[in-house]
Write a protein that holds these residues in place. Structure first.
Motif, short mmCIF file in Angstrom:
data_model
loop_
_atom_site.label_atom_id
_atom_site.label_comp_id
_atom_site.label_asym_id
_atom_site.label_seq_id
_atom_site.Cartn_x
_atom_site.Cartn_y
_atom_site.Cartn_z
N GLY A 72 0.82 -1.21 0.00
CA GLY A 72 0.00 0.00 0.00
C GLY A 72 0.85 1.25 0.00
O GLY A 72 0.60 2.19 -0.76
N ALA A 73 1.87 1.29 0.86
CA ALA A 73 2.77 2.44 0.92
C ALA A 73 3.54 2.61 -0.38
O ALA A 73 3.77 3.73 -0.86
CB ALA A 73 3.73 2.29 2.10
N GLN A 74 3.93 1.48 -0.99
CA GLN A 74 4.67 1.52 -2.25
C GLN A 74 3.83 2.13 -3.36
O GLN A 74 4.32 2.99 -4.13
CB GLN A 74 5.10 0.10 -2.63
N LEU A 75 2.57 1.72 -3.45
CA LEU A 75 1.69 2.25 -4.49
C LEU A 75 1.33 3.70 -4.21
O LEU A 75 1.13 4.50 -5.14
CB LEU A 75 0.43 1.40 -4.62
N CYS A 76 1.24 4.06 -2.94
CA CYS A 76 0.97 5.45 -2.58
C CYS A 76 2.12 6.35 -3.04
O CYS A 76 1.90 7.45 -3.55
CB CYS A 76 0.78 5.57 -1.07
N THR A 77 3.35 5.87 -2.88
CA THR A 77 4.52 6.61 -3.36
C THR A 77 4.50 6.76 -4.88
O THR A 77 4.85 7.81 -5.42
CB THR A 77 5.81 5.90 -2.92
N LEU A 78 4.07 5.70 -5.57
CA LEU A 78 3.96 5.76 -7.03
C LEU A 78 2.93 6.80 -7.45
O LEU A 78 3.17 7.60 -8.37
CB LEU A 78 3.58 4.38 -7.57
N LEU A 79 1.78 6.83 -6.78
CA LEU A 79 0.78 7.86 -7.04
C LEU A 79 1.35 9.25 -6.83
O LEU A 79 1.10 10.18 -7.61
CB LEU A 79 -0.43 7.68 -6.12
N TYR A 80 2.13 9.40 -5.78
CA TYR A 80 2.72 10.70 -5.45
C TYR A 80 3.59 11.21 -6.59
O TYR A 80 3.51 12.38 -6.98
CB TYR A 80 3.54 10.56 -4.16
N HIS A 81 4.40 10.35 -7.16
CA HIS A 81 5.31 10.78 -8.23
C HIS A 81 4.58 11.03 -9.54
O HIS A 81 5.07 11.79 -10.38
CB HIS A 81 6.41 9.74 -8.43
N GLU A 138 0.28 4.92 4.78
CA GLU A 138 0.43 5.68 6.02
C GLU A 138 -0.77 6.57 6.28
O GLU A 138 -1.23 6.73 7.41
CB GLU A 138 1.71 6.51 5.96
N ASP A 139 -1.31 7.19 5.20
CA ASP A 139 -2.48 8.04 5.32
C ASP A 139 -3.54 7.49 4.37
O ASP A 139 -3.39 7.57 3.16
CB ASP A 139 -2.13 9.48 4.95
N SER A 140 -4.61 6.94 4.91
CA SER A 140 -5.64 6.32 4.07
C SER A 140 -6.72 7.32 3.67
O SER A 140 -7.73 6.93 3.07
CB SER A 140 -6.28 5.15 4.81
N VAL A 141 -6.52 8.61 3.98
CA VAL A 141 -7.52 9.63 3.67
C VAL A 141 -7.22 10.33 2.35
O VAL A 141 -8.10 10.53 1.52
CB VAL A 141 -7.61 10.66 4.81
N ARG A 142 -5.96 10.70 2.15
CA ARG A 142 -5.59 11.41 0.92
C ARG A 142 -4.09 11.30 0.71
O ARG A 142 -3.34 10.98 1.64
CB ARG A 142 -6.00 12.88 0.99
N PHE A 196 -14.18 0.94 -1.16
CA PHE A 196 -14.76 2.23 -0.79
C PHE A 196 -13.73 3.22 -0.27
O PHE A 196 -13.72 4.40 -0.65
CB PHE A 196 -15.87 2.04 0.26
N ILE A 197 -12.86 2.78 0.64
CA ILE A 197 -11.85 3.68 1.20
C ILE A 197 -10.93 4.19 0.10
O ILE A 197 -10.58 5.38 0.05
CB ILE A 197 -11.05 2.98 2.31
N GLY A 198 -10.55 3.30 -0.83
CA GLY A 198 -9.68 3.70 -1.93
C GLY A 198 -10.35 4.68 -2.87
O GLY A 198 -9.72 5.61 -3.37
N ILE A 199 -11.65 4.49 -3.10
CA ILE A 199 -12.39 5.42 -3.97
C ILE A 199 -12.40 6.81 -3.34
O ILE A 199 -12.12 7.82 -4.01
CB ILE A 199 -13.82 4.91 -4.20
N PHE A 214 -10.30 7.93 -1.12
CA PHE A 214 -8.91 8.40 -1.11
C PHE A 214 -8.58 9.11 -2.42
O PHE A 214 -8.00 10.21 -2.42
CB PHE A 214 -7.97 7.20 -0.90
N MET A 215 -8.96 8.50 -3.54
CA MET A 215 -8.64 9.08 -4.84
C MET A 215 -9.42 10.38 -5.07
O MET A 215 -8.86 11.38 -5.54
CB MET A 215 -8.94 8.08 -5.95
N ILE A 216 -10.71 10.39 -4.75
CA ILE A 216 -11.51 11.60 -4.95
C ILE A 216 -10.99 12.73 -4.06
O ILE A 216 -10.87 13.88 -4.49
CB ILE A 216 -13.00 11.32 -4.65
N ASN A 217 -10.65 12.39 -2.83
CA ASN A 217 -10.18 13.39 -1.88
C ASN A 217 -8.81 13.94 -2.25
O ASN A 217 -8.45 15.05 -1.87
CB ASN A 217 -10.12 12.78 -0.47
N SER A 218 -8.04 13.17 -3.04
CA SER A 218 -6.69 13.60 -3.44
C SER A 218 -6.71 14.46 -4.69
O SER A 218 -5.67 14.97 -5.10
CB SER A 218 -5.81 12.36 -3.68
#
Length: 463
Positions: free
Chosen positions: A286-295, A316-320, A341-344, A346-350
């Motif tokens: 999860g953290a690895q994919l979050c980092t990929l989204l960040y970049h 680390e942060d499941s909100v955004r 649901f949480i991932g959906i 997360f993406m909308i909130n980001s």
């Protein structure tokens, strides 16, 4: 102009050199037909600069294997005879598409050597089998694949190189300094990093159904790279470091691979992440994919898959995302199951600038460890209004809409809090029977008549 004067045949006044240039812009099979125009045109086609031999245009696959073999044999003989009678100089492009090529290895080698001898700029060799569907189909027959000839490695004029279903050593290409496009399918790529490191003008890199991909790094030396696509590849390295600050398109399909971007990218056009083949979850994914989204957060259009929507909640942060995404169009491939649901959210909130939100409904791909710790029936009732719902989100699409319970929950939430929402488009899937069609239409009517809308300009359509 005197209307009584005879028409002037401007084409006939042109030199043969100019005529060859003109017919070189025609599709190859049309260029061949010019030989029937007149005696002067009879042999001009032998000097065209763009040559394309495609099995699909010359072999009928409806017959039995024996008939197909003889058709291929006739085609191969024709191709070899054609290049033997070629009277031109350098050629711009050479394309060879032939299955069962191992039966004609000597002739195929002759054709490749011809293209090399003419200092070809754009080379396409498709020797893959029509029956291949998955990567393992090619791996099982790897020893039988044709090896590109030794002369190929001395080629210095390449701008485009596309190799499918053959054997070649990327590190041995002596001087690929002019290459802008590299595309590989059904091929082993152990030493691909060595080739990329010698191609400073590289702009596009595409790999599909390749194995033993040894992509250790793309360095700042390749700062012209604009497009990277990986599809169903197996990497021989644990991590690929990418220093591609000017990339515009990044697409990845397959099992999770660790990409480490040296720095954040600005002004991307599109990012696409589909880990559809992945089913296992490891701590840290999860953290690895979050980092990929960040970049990749600068992508204006972003597509993600159900796997990412599920595992992102373990970041680390499941909100955004820790930095806002610049995405204007977000495409969520989803089954709209509670695990997602949480991932959906997360993406909308980001995506505070989101203008279009698209759901592409797919079959459930549930990961056992991602069990929701909430009441799914009440999840979308809470008043959690994201920035994009207040300011920017104007369009929502649901593709393959069936009117399921959770589909309706999500739509009700978006319509209720989407203050500037202008359109909700629901697209029915193809192939519904009468009962399914009736059920989906009834659900669409509910969306249009019973859901409270925050926007006074909302139009809801069923397609």
């Amino acid at each position: 102009m005197d209307s009584g004067s005879p028409p002037v045949d401007i084409i006939s006044t042109l030199s043969d050199c100019l005529l060859v240039l003109i017919i070189s812009f025609l599709p190859f099979k049309d260029a061949l037909k010019t030989s029937m125009l007149s005696k002067r045109w009879r042999y001009l086609y032998r000097e065209v600069r763009n040559i394309s031999f495609r099995e699909s245009e010359m072999v009928t696959f409806a017959g039995n294997h024996i008939d197909q073999y003889y058709q291929r044999a006739q085609l191969v003989a024709y191709m070899v005879g054609w290049v033997d009678n070629f009277t031109g100089g350098v050629i711009e492009s050479f394309e060879l598409c032939l299955s069962n090529s191992y039966s004609f290895e000597q002739s195929v080698t002759r054709l490749i050597e011809f293209a090399v001898s003419k200092n070809v700029k754009h080379l396409i060799l498709d020797l893959s089998e029509r029956s291949w569907r998955v990567r393992d189909d090619a791996v099982a027959l790897e020893r039988g694949l044709i090896q590109v000839p030794e002369s190929f490695y001395k080629l210095t004029t390449l701008v485009t190189l596309k190799l499918f279903g053959c054997r070649f050593n990327p590190s041995r290409l002596a001087n690929p300094g002019s290459v802008k496009i590299l595309c590989f399918r059904w091929i082993r790529l152990e030493n691909i990093s060595a080739l990329i490191a010698k191609a400073p003008f590289l702009e596009t890199l595409i790999m599909k159904n390749c194995w033993e991909v040894g992509l250790e790094a793309i360095t700042g030396f390749n700062d012209r790279v604009r497009k990277i696509v990986f599809k169903n590849c197996v990497f021989s390295v644990e991590k690929s470091t990418l220093d591609v600050p000017n990339i515009q398109i990044f697409k990845y399909f397959g099992n999770v691979h660790h990409f480490e971007f040296v720095s954040a990218i600005r002004g991307m056009d599109e990012a696409y992440l589909d880990f559809g083949e992945a089913s296992d979850y490891n701590v840290g994914t999860g953290a690895q994919l979050c980092t990929l989204l960040y970049h990749l957060r600068s992508a204006r259009t972003f597509t993600v898959c159900p796997y990412l929507l599920q595992v992102i909640q373990e970041s680390e942060d499941s909100v955004r995302l820790k930095e806002r995404m610049e995405t204007r169009q977000l495409v969520l491939k989803s089954a709209l199951e509670p695990n997602e649901f949480i991932g959906i959210r997360f993406m909308i909130n980001s995506c505070p600038y989101l203008e279009t939100l698209s759901f592409q409904m797919v079959d459930p791909r549930l990961i056992d460890m991602m069990v929701p710790q909430f009441d799914p029936e009440a999840y979308w009732v809470d008043n959690i209004s994201h920035k994009c719902l207040k300011r920017t989100l104007k369009k929502v699409e649901v593709w393959s809409f069936s009117g399921g319970t959770y589909e309706l929950h999500v739509l009700k939430y978006l319509i209720r809090y989407g203050r500037v929402l202008e359109r909700v488009d629901l697209y029915l899937p193809i192939g519904l029977d009468e009962d399914q069609m009736h059920s989906a239409r009834a659900a669409a009517d509910t969306v249009g008549t019973e859901f409270e809308a925050a926007s006074s300009n909302l139009n809801i359509s069923l397609h």
